[in-house]
Scaffold this motif. Sequence first.
Motif, PDB file in Angstrom:
ATOM      1  N   CYS A  48      43.526  31.231  33.655  1.00  0.00           N
ATOM      2  CA  CYS A  48      42.663  30.745  34.728  1.00  0.00           C
ATOM      3  C   CYS A  48      41.182  30.772  34.355  1.00  0.00           C
ATOM      4  CB  CYS A  48      42.884  31.561  35.994  1.00  0.00           C
ATOM      5  SG  CYS A  48      42.319  33.272  35.860  1.00  0.00           S
ATOM      6  N   GLY A  49      40.842  31.377  33.219  1.00  0.00           N
ATOM      7  CA  GLY A  49      39.444  31.432  32.785  1.00  0.00           C
ATOM      8  C   GLY A  49      38.652  32.608  33.328  1.00  0.00           C
ATOM      9  N   ALA A  50      39.303  33.544  33.989  1.00  0.00           N
ATOM     10  CA  ALA A  50      38.601  34.711  34.538  1.00  0.00           C
ATOM     11  C   ALA A  50      37.969  35.527  33.416  1.00  0.00           C
ATOM     12  CB  ALA A  50      39.576  35.585  35.328  1.00  0.00           C
ATOM     13  N   GLY A  51      36.941  36.261  33.751  1.00  0.00           N
ATOM     14  CA  GLY A  51      36.294  37.137  32.786  1.00  0.00           C
ATOM     15  C   GLY A  51      35.090  36.499  32.122  1.00  0.00           C
ATOM     16  N   ARG A  52      34.370  37.328  31.366  1.00  0.00           N
ATOM     17  CA  ARG A  52      33.181  36.890  30.653  1.00  0.00           C
ATOM     18  C   ARG A  52      33.326  37.208  29.173  1.00  0.00           C
ATOM     19  NH1 ARG A  52      29.366  40.108  34.600  1.00  0.00           N
ATOM     20  NH2 ARG A  52      31.129  41.419  34.252  1.00  0.00           N
ATOM     21  N   ARG A  53      32.600  36.484  28.372  1.00  0.00           N
ATOM     22  CA  ARG A  53      32.632  36.711  26.922  1.00  0.00           C
ATOM     23  C   ARG A  53      32.376  38.185  26.620  1.00  0.00           C
ATOM     24  NH1 ARG A  53      28.818  33.117  23.399  1.00  0.00           N
ATOM     25  NH2 ARG A  53      30.396  31.606  23.966  1.00  0.00           N
ATOM     26  N   GLY A  54      33.186  38.732  25.748  1.00  0.00           N
ATOM     27  CA  GLY A  54      33.031  40.117  25.337  1.00  0.00           C
ATOM     28  C   GLY A  54      33.822  41.121  26.149  1.00  0.00           C
ATOM     29  N   GLU A  55      34.399  40.688  27.283  1.00  0.00           N
ATOM     30  CA  GLU A  55      35.193  41.618  28.082  1.00  0.00           C
ATOM     31  C   GLU A  55      36.534  41.885  27.410  1.00  0.00           C
ATOM     32  OE1 GLU A  55      34.483  41.861  32.639  1.00  0.00           O
ATOM     33  OE2 GLU A  55      34.922  39.766  32.125  1.00  0.00           O
ATOM     34  N   LEU A  56      36.988  43.103  27.518  1.00  0.00           N
ATOM     35  CA  LEU A  56      38.250  43.524  26.918  1.00  0.00           C
ATOM     36  C   LEU A  56      39.432  42.951  27.688  1.00  0.00           C
ATOM     37  CD1 LEU A  56      39.708  45.368  24.862  1.00  0.00           C
ATOM     38  CD2 LEU A  56      39.612  47.160  26.597  1.00  0.00           C
ATOM     39  N   VAL A  57      40.375  42.355  26.964  1.00  0.00           N
ATOM     40  CA  VAL A  57      41.631  41.870  27.548  1.00  0.00           C
ATOM     41  C   VAL A  57      42.726  42.833  27.116  1.00  0.00           C
ATOM     42  CG1 VAL A  57      43.325  40.007  27.574  1.00  0.00           C
ATOM     43  CG2 VAL A  57      40.884  39.466  27.543  1.00  0.00           C
ATOM     44  N   THR A  58      43.450  43.380  28.095  1.00  0.00           N
ATOM     45  CA  THR A  58      44.503  44.358  27.824  1.00  0.00           C
ATOM     46  C   THR A  58      45.841  43.786  28.259  1.00  0.00           C
ATOM     47  OG1 THR A  58      42.922  46.134  28.258  1.00  0.00           O
ATOM     48  CG2 THR A  58      45.265  46.724  28.230  1.00  0.00           C
ATOM     49  N   GLU A  59      46.810  43.771  27.341  1.00  0.00           N
ATOM     50  CA  GLU A  59      48.157  43.286  27.677  1.00  0.00           C
ATOM     51  C   GLU A  59      48.918  44.343  28.459  1.00  0.00           C
ATOM     52  OE1 GLU A  59      50.559  40.772  24.864  1.00  0.00           O
ATOM     53  OE2 GLU A  59      49.156  41.722  23.477  1.00  0.00           O
ATOM     54  N   TRP A  60      49.752  43.864  29.404  1.00  0.00           N
ATOM     55  CA  TRP A  60      50.588  44.730  30.222  1.00  0.00           C
ATOM     56  C   TRP A  60      51.973  44.112  30.350  1.00  0.00           C
ATOM     57  CZ3 TRP A  60      48.742  49.239  32.396  1.00  0.00           C
ATOM     58  CH2 TRP A  60      47.352  49.393  32.450  1.00  0.00           C
ATOM     59  N   LEU A  61      52.945  44.933  30.670  1.00  0.00           N
ATOM     60  CA  LEU A  61      54.272  44.445  31.069  1.00  0.00           C
ATOM     61  C   LEU A  61      54.355  44.598  32.579  1.00  0.00           C
ATOM     62  CD1 LEU A  61      56.713  45.828  28.356  1.00  0.00           C
ATOM     63  CD2 LEU A  61      55.994  43.474  28.753  1.00  0.00           C
ATOM     64  N   ARG A  62      53.593  43.758  33.262  1.00  0.00           N
ATOM     65  CA  ARG A  62      53.553  43.748  34.721  1.00  0.00           C
ATOM     66  C   ARG A  62      53.630  42.295  35.177  1.00  0.00           C
ATOM     67  NH1 ARG A  62      48.083  46.969  35.671  1.00  0.00           N
ATOM     68  NH2 ARG A  62      48.086  45.667  37.517  1.00  0.00           N
ATOM     69  N   PRO A  63      54.101  42.048  36.382  1.00  0.00           N
ATOM     70  CA  PRO A  63      54.141  40.675  36.893  1.00  0.00           C
ATOM     71  C   PRO A  63      52.736  40.134  37.138  1.00  0.00           C
ATOM     72  CG  PRO A  63      55.375  42.166  38.326  1.00  0.00           C
ATOM     73  CD  PRO A  63      54.722  43.002  37.285  1.00  0.00           C
ATOM     74  N   VAL A  64      52.570  38.845  36.918  1.00  0.00           N
ATOM     75  CA  VAL A  64      51.296  38.181  37.179  1.00  0.00           C
ATOM     76  C   VAL A  64      51.046  38.188  38.676  1.00  0.00           C
ATOM     77  CG1 VAL A  64      50.099  35.950  37.084  1.00  0.00           C
ATOM     78  CG2 VAL A  64      51.485  36.701  35.148  1.00  0.00           C
ATOM     79  N   ASN A  65      49.830  38.594  39.095  1.00  0.00           N
ATOM     80  CA  ASN A  65      49.483  38.550  40.515  1.00  0.00           C
ATOM     81  C   ASN A  65      48.172  37.803  40.769  1.00  0.00           C
ATOM     82  OD1 ASN A  65      47.546  40.399  39.753  1.00  0.00           O
ATOM     83  ND2 ASN A  65      48.402  42.100  40.903  1.00  0.00           N
ATOM     84  N   CYS A  66      47.587  37.208  39.743  1.00  0.00           N
ATOM     85  CA  CYS A  66      46.384  36.404  39.907  1.00  0.00           C
ATOM     86  C   CYS A  66      46.762  35.077  40.571  1.00  0.00           C
ATOM     87  CB  CYS A  66      45.732  36.138  38.549  1.00  0.00           C
ATOM     88  SG  CYS A  66      44.425  34.895  38.586  1.00  0.00           S
ATOM     89  N   ALA A  67      46.182  34.811  41.740  1.00  0.00           N
ATOM     90  CA  ALA A  67      46.523  33.609  42.492  1.00  0.00           C
ATOM     91  C   ALA A  67      46.210  32.337  41.692  1.00  0.00           C
ATOM     92  CB  ALA A  67      45.792  33.593  43.815  1.00  0.00           C
ATOM     93  N   CYS A  69      46.113  31.950  38.328  1.00  0.00           N
ATOM     94  CA  CYS A  69      47.097  31.806  37.241  1.00  0.00           C
ATOM     95  C   CYS A  69      48.440  31.322  37.791  1.00  0.00           C
ATOM     96  CB  CYS A  69      47.283  33.116  36.491  1.00  0.00           C
ATOM     97  SG  CYS A  69      45.906  33.574  35.426  1.00  0.00           S
ATOM     98  N   LYS A  70      48.848  31.864  38.934  1.00  0.00           N
ATOM     99  CA  LYS A  70      50.110  31.473  39.540  1.00  0.00           C
ATOM    100  C   LYS A  70      50.064  30.010  39.980  1.00  0.00           C
ATOM    101  CE  LYS A  70      52.392  34.700  41.932  1.00  0.00           C
ATOM    102  NZ  LYS A  70      52.661  35.741  42.929  1.00  0.00           N
ATOM    103  N   ALA A  71      48.928  29.566  40.493  1.00  0.00           N
ATOM    104  CA  ALA A  71      48.785  28.169  40.907  1.00  0.00           C
ATOM    105  C   ALA A  71      48.864  27.240  39.698  1.00  0.00           C
ATOM    106  CB  ALA A  71      47.463  27.966  41.636  1.00  0.00           C
ATOM    107  N   LEU A  72      48.248  27.631  38.581  1.00  0.00           N
ATOM    108  CA  LEU A  72      48.307  26.819  37.355  1.00  0.00           C
ATOM    109  C   LEU A  72      49.724  26.758  36.818  1.00  0.00           C
ATOM    110  CD1 LEU A  72      45.055  28.039  35.599  1.00  0.00           C
ATOM    111  CD2 LEU A  72      45.500  25.744  36.489  1.00  0.00           C
ATOM    112  N   ARG A  73      50.494  27.826  37.043  1.00  0.00           N
ATOM    113  CA  ARG A  73      51.878  27.895  36.584  1.00  0.00           C
ATOM    114  C   ARG A  73      52.809  27.170  37.535  1.00  0.00           C
ATOM    115  NH1 ARG A  73      54.299  33.775  35.511  1.00  0.00           N
ATOM    116  NH2 ARG A  73      53.895  33.927  37.709  1.00  0.00           N
ATOM    117  N   GLY A  74      52.365  26.985  38.759  1.00  0.00           N
ATOM    118  CA  GLY A  74      53.189  26.279  39.740  1.00  0.00           C
ATOM    119  C   GLY A  74      54.141  27.184  40.496  1.00  0.00           C
ATOM    120  N   THR A  75      53.837  28.503  40.545  1.00  0.00           N
ATOM    121  CA  THR A  75      54.700  29.429  41.289  1.00  0.00           C
ATOM    122  C   THR A  75      53.922  30.148  42.372  1.00  0.00           C
ATOM    123  OG1 THR A  75      54.293  31.237  39.750  1.00  0.00           O
ATOM    124  CG2 THR A  75      56.230  29.867  39.365  1.00  0.00           C
TER     125      THR A  75
END
Length: 75
Positions: A48-67, A69-75
């Motif tokens: 979805c483009g959230a965040g700013r340059r230089g911010e840390l991105v951390t991977e998780w094994l959790r369900p997506v809850n960003c509205a 991202c979900k809209a872009l995915r169609g769910t």
Amino acid sequence: MKDGRRSAGVMGVDPVDPVGTVGEDVMTVHELRWRRDRHGALFLWPKCGAGRRGELVTEWLRPVNCADCKALRGT
């Protein structure tokens, strides 16, 4: 099992499609995509483009809850 791929064991999470958080916001889980920087190095960034340059991105094994991202995915 989805499309012949194994589940990560967490409902709504596909280990082939990374998900994670950005910066200090550890509650909003985004769908992540691989991108290249200007030098050609790969990095993960929210679909979805959230965040700013230089911010840390951390991977998780959790369900997506960003509205967004979900809209872009169609769910």
